[in-house]
Design an enzyme around this catalytic site. Structure first.
Site, PDB file in Angstrom:
ATOM      1  N   GLY A  81       0.816  -1.216   0.000  1.00 34.56           N
ATOM      2  CA  GLY A  81       0.000   0.000   0.000  1.00 34.56           C
ATOM      3  C   GLY A  81       0.846   1.260   0.000  1.00 34.56           C
ATOM      4  O   GLY A  81       1.969   1.270   0.516  1.00 34.56           O
ATOM      5  N   ARG A 145       1.018  -5.552  -5.125  1.00 34.50           N
ATOM      6  CA  ARG A 145       0.960  -6.493  -3.994  1.00 34.50           C
ATOM      7  C   ARG A 145       1.338  -7.922  -4.376  1.00 34.50           C
ATOM      8  O   ARG A 145       1.039  -8.861  -3.638  1.00 34.50           O
ATOM      9  CB  ARG A 145      -0.446  -6.480  -3.376  1.00 34.50           C
ATOM     10  CG  ARG A 145      -0.784  -5.204  -2.629  1.00 34.50           C
ATOM     11  CD  ARG A 145      -1.940  -5.423  -1.669  1.00 34.50           C
ATOM     12  NE  ARG A 145      -2.339  -4.196  -0.994  1.00 34.50           N
ATOM     13  CZ  ARG A 145      -1.773  -3.740   0.118  1.00 34.50           C
ATOM     14  NH1 ARG A 145      -0.771  -4.399   0.664  1.00 34.50           N
ATOM     15  NH2 ARG A 145      -2.208  -2.632   0.686  1.00 34.50           N
ATOM     16  N   ASP A 176       5.246  -7.973   5.398  1.00 35.31           N
ATOM     17  CA  ASP A 176       5.259  -9.100   4.453  1.00 35.31           C
ATOM     18  C   ASP A 176       6.326  -8.910   3.370  1.00 35.31           C
ATOM     19  O   ASP A 176       7.051  -9.849   3.040  1.00 35.31           O
ATOM     20  CB  ASP A 176       3.886  -9.273   3.785  1.00 35.31           C
ATOM     21  CG  ASP A 176       2.885  -9.887   4.750  1.00 35.31           C
ATOM     22  OD1 ASP A 176       3.331 -10.470   5.764  1.00 35.31           O
ATOM     23  OD2 ASP A 176       1.674  -9.775   4.496  1.00 35.31           O
ATOM     24  N   LYS A 202       8.139   0.482   5.491  1.00 35.43           N
ATOM     25  CA  LYS A 202       7.020   1.316   5.028  1.00 35.43           C
ATOM     26  C   LYS A 202       5.682   0.761   5.474  1.00 35.43           C
ATOM     27  O   LYS A 202       5.505  -0.454   5.453  1.00 35.43           O
ATOM     28  CB  LYS A 202       7.053   1.347   3.488  1.00 35.43           C
ATOM     29  CG  LYS A 202       5.881   1.982   2.834  1.00 35.43           C
ATOM     30  CD  LYS A 202       5.166   1.058   1.823  1.00 35.43           C
ATOM     31  CE  LYS A 202       4.479  -0.092   2.465  1.00 35.43           C
ATOM     32  NZ  LYS A 202       3.519  -0.820   1.634  1.00 35.43           N
ATOM     33  N   THR A 203       4.772   1.519   5.909  1.00 36.13           N
ATOM     34  CA  THR A 203       3.332   1.252   6.029  1.00 36.13           C
ATOM     35  C   THR A 203       2.702   2.310   6.918  1.00 36.13           C
ATOM     36  O   THR A 203       3.213   2.609   8.012  1.00 36.13           O
ATOM     37  CB  THR A 203       2.962  -0.154   6.575  1.00 36.13           C
ATOM     38  OG1 THR A 203       1.532  -0.214   6.705  1.00 36.13           O
ATOM     39  CG2 THR A 203       3.589  -0.514   7.909  1.00 36.13           C
ATOM     40  N   ASP A 205       0.162   1.840   8.478  1.00 37.34           N
ATOM     41  CA  ASP A 205      -0.465   1.128   9.606  1.00 37.34           C
ATOM     42  C   ASP A 205       0.365   1.204  10.892  1.00 37.34           C
ATOM     43  O   ASP A 205      -0.155   0.961  11.975  1.00 37.34           O
ATOM     44  CB  ASP A 205      -0.686  -0.345   9.256  1.00 37.34           C
ATOM     45  CG  ASP A 205      -1.748  -0.513   8.172  1.00 37.34           C
ATOM     46  OD1 ASP A 205      -2.236   0.511   7.660  1.00 37.34           O
ATOM     47  OD2 ASP A 205      -2.082  -1.665   7.835  1.00 37.34           O
TER      48      ASP A 205
HETATM   49  P1  FBP Z   1       0.581  -1.860   3.581  1.00 38.14           P
HETATM   50  O1  FBP Z   1       0.667  -2.611   4.871  1.00 38.14           O
HETATM   51  O2  FBP Z   1       0.927  -2.666   2.398  1.00 38.14           O
HETATM   52  O3  FBP Z   1       1.379  -0.598   3.657  1.00 38.14           O
HETATM   53  O4  FBP Z   1      -0.923  -1.395   3.350  1.00 38.14           O
HETATM   54  C1  FBP Z   1      -1.695  -0.929   4.389  1.00 38.14           C
HETATM   55  C2  FBP Z   1      -3.082  -0.495   3.959  1.00 38.14           C
HETATM   56  O5  FBP Z   1      -3.093   0.874   3.678  1.00 38.14           O
HETATM   57  C3  FBP Z   1      -4.077  -0.859   5.060  1.00 38.14           C
HETATM   58  O6  FBP Z   1      -4.208   0.165   5.981  1.00 38.14           O
HETATM   59  C4  FBP Z   1      -5.332  -1.143   4.288  1.00 38.14           C
HETATM   60  O7  FBP Z   1      -6.143  -2.059   4.968  1.00 38.14           O
HETATM   61  C5  FBP Z   1      -4.821  -1.724   3.007  1.00 38.14           C
HETATM   62  O8  FBP Z   1      -3.526  -1.189   2.808  1.00 38.14           O
HETATM   63  C6  FBP Z   1      -5.689  -1.418   1.824  1.00 38.14           C
HETATM   64  O9  FBP Z   1      -5.179  -2.103   0.728  1.00 38.14           O
HETATM   65  P2  FBP Z   1      -5.487  -1.754  -0.795  1.00 38.14           P
HETATM   66  O10 FBP Z   1      -4.637  -0.595  -1.146  1.00 38.14           O
HETATM   67  O11 FBP Z   1      -5.047  -2.981  -1.513  1.00 38.14           O
HETATM   68  O12 FBP Z   1      -6.934  -1.451  -0.899  1.00 38.14           O
END
Ligand code: FBP
Length: 550
Positions: A81, A145, A176, A202-203, A205
């Protein structure tokens, strides 16, 4: 090319700060090794799986002198993400590599790990890098992803590296992606490819953190964006005094984002999934407690308020967790029969018969829109897409039902609501000064780790609750963050996800204050991110970081 906004123009001129050792010595800082390290758990198993990358020492950069280095080609990908600051990691890496040797090349592989496998890339030059400095988004090279984890994929990556004489790969990703970076690093050593692999944390979250990685990048900016908008909604609520705003906040699993936004804005209620799981609180208990806050405020003529809900909540509520796991099982085993059902009601009836009694009863008791979301599209593993469930609307409808019952008994409680979901709005925001500096430093540190010949390491910049002139640059072995987990039917090595700690300072501060916040209008309005101005406004760190490192 689209028109550049005045803010973007001004931001392009911003020179991100670096840890002092990198500011002084550039990427020629010396990598000083500490003691051998251990994984966070399951040491014997992790050691057996990562024969060459287990137990490596953590590294800290100290003063060093420039030495001539041979030109190298390096690959970079953005994985998973979006998170504010990704472009700055790449610009820090680019500047570090060019400082090592102007003939070094950086290739940006497109669309995340799939670009590395399918050999799709662009050569990043000064013009491209300059046009993305201090901007949000991942659009410079995009993200994806695809999971980079199979032998076949590794072979393709190695072949592409060989073809383009690439000797190092930088993977910018979450837990991951960095787990896979660790697998790739080990594979590259075992297969004597000579390709180094370095990760960057990175994230938005905020769940990739530990003693060495104090925060993942993007968390700072994203929570500031959400907190600004939550603050605006609070002011609206406090002005009109007629709505309850239920706001779901992104964060796939951990509640760090919701907790940080609560610390910044002081809402009437903020649910923390980790607490709900620890106390085994049921959906009914959650709704009853929410109803109680609504009723008490109504008795004080406050028919308004703000509730924050973490995106991952539903999976932490015990009976919902059981229902979701039964649904995953039942749907995997009976997919043909399920697909034959044409209407949502038929699908629900088909599944209900196959569930155990309490789960069947729960599914039937849920509002139809939630039932249908639970039975909707599966993820690539065939599992329920939990993040698509509108928990904010589910809670509104359950509180509404409670209020209706109370009003039927003679109470006169007004309850009008608005539902919101903030997530994508924050992921590509222009990075705050903190994220701009932190990301640039992470990328620059990655170049120094490459120059030091390291592989299987994550770029680490520490002491970041302090001003940048006190930051410490280094690297930590990826294996150090690993443990074994049972995923999709087997035990696999993964980087441990950091959930909200209930005995941690941020949660404790929240728990101490939440009753006061529930009863009053102690709302705080943080306002928009400031990119220019006094440090206490423009360079402030998150409350989480501040409290964790007090
Ligand atoms: P990452 O852990 O890959 O950084 O993504 C986090 C996130 O933003 C979450 O908060 C959210 O649930 C998810 O990605 C949403 O994923 P997508 O962009 O595939 O809709």
């Amino acid at each position: 090319m689209s028109e550049v906004s005045p803010l973007q123009k001004a931001r392009a001129a911003y020179q991100p700060k670096l840890p002092p050792v990198l500011k002084k010595c550039g990427p020629f800082a010396k990598a000083v090794e500490g003691k051998p390290t251990q994984s966070v758990a399951d040491q014997a198993k992790i050691k057996a799986l990562f024969k060459d990358t287990y137990g490596l020492p953590a590294v800290e950069f100290k003063a060093g002198k420039p030495v001539p280095t041979k030109p190298i080609n390096v690959a970079v990908i953005l994985s998973g993400g979006q998170a504010p600051g990704g472009h700055n990691v790449i610009s820090g890496l680019f500047d570090g590599l060019k400082a090592l040797n102007p003939k070094n090349n950086l290739f940006g592989f497109l669309g995340g790990p799939s670009g590395l496998i399918d050999d799709e890339f662009i050569k990043l030059d000064k013009k491209i890098i300059d046009s993305y400095r201090n901007t949000g988004g991942f659009d410079m090279i995009r993200s994806g992803r695809t999971k980079l984890e199979t032998e076949e994929q590794f072979k393709k990556v190695a072949a592409n590296c060989k073809a383009h004489k690439i000797s190092a790969i930088v993977i910018i990703g979450g837990d991951d992606s960095n787990t896979n970076a660790c697998l790739l690093a080990q594979w590259m050593i075992e297969n004597k490819t000579g390709v180094q692999v370095i990760g960057c944390p990175k994230t938005i979250d905020g769940d990739l953190k530990n003693q060495w990685i104090e925060v993942s990048f993007g968390f700072d900016t994203a929570t500031k964006v959400y907190s600004e908008v939550i603050g605006n909604i609070m002011r609206d609520a406090n002005s009109a005094r007629k709505y309850w705003h239920f706001i779901k906040l992104m964060g796939r699993s951990a509640s760090h984002i919701a907790l940080e936004c609560a610390l910044q804005t002081q809402p009437n209620v903020c649910l923390i999934s980790e607490e709900i799981a620890a106390k085994k609180t049921s959906l009914k208990e959650i709704t009853d407690a929410l109803t109680q806050v609504v009723v008490s405020r109504a008795e004080n003529k406050m028919n308004f308020g703000v509730v924050l809900i973490p995106e991952g909540l539903i999976e932490f509520v015990p009976e919902m967790q059981d229902l979701i796991s039964q649904l995953n099982d039942v749907l995997a085993k009976n997919s043909a029969g399920f697909e034959k059902q044409t209407t949502p009601d038929d699908k629900a009836a088909f599944v209900t018969k196959l569930l155990k009694k309490p789960a069947a009863k729960l599914l039937q008791s849920l509002p139809v829109f939630v039932r249908d979301q639970l039975l909707g599209d599966r993820d690539p593993h065939g599992n329920v897409q939990v993040s698509r469930i509108e928990t904010e609307k589910l809670l509104i409808s359950m509180v509404e039902a409670n209020i209706k019952k109370l009003n039927a008994k003679g109470k006169k409680i007004k309850f009008s609501s608005q539902a919101h979901f903030f997530g994508y709005e924050g992921r590509c925001a222009a990075p705050s000064n903190f994220d701009a500096d932190y990301c640039y430093s992470l990328g620059f540190t990655a170049s120094a780790l490459i120059s030091a010949g390291k592989t299987g390491y994550m770029s680490s910049v520490r002491n970041i609750s302090q001003p940048a002139d006190k930051w410490i640059a280094g690297g930590i072995p990826l294996t150090m963050m690993m443990n074994m987990e049972h995923r999709h039917g087997k035990d696999v090595p993964v980087i441990r996800k950091a959930l909200v700690e209930l005995d941690g300072a941020p949660f404790k501060f929240f728990a101490k204050n939440r009753d006061k916040w529930a009863a009053g209008i102690d709302f705080t309005y943080p306002g928009p991110i400031q990119y220019f101005g006094p440090a206490e406004v423009a360079d402030r760190v998150t409350k989480t970081l501040e409290l964790e490192h007090k």
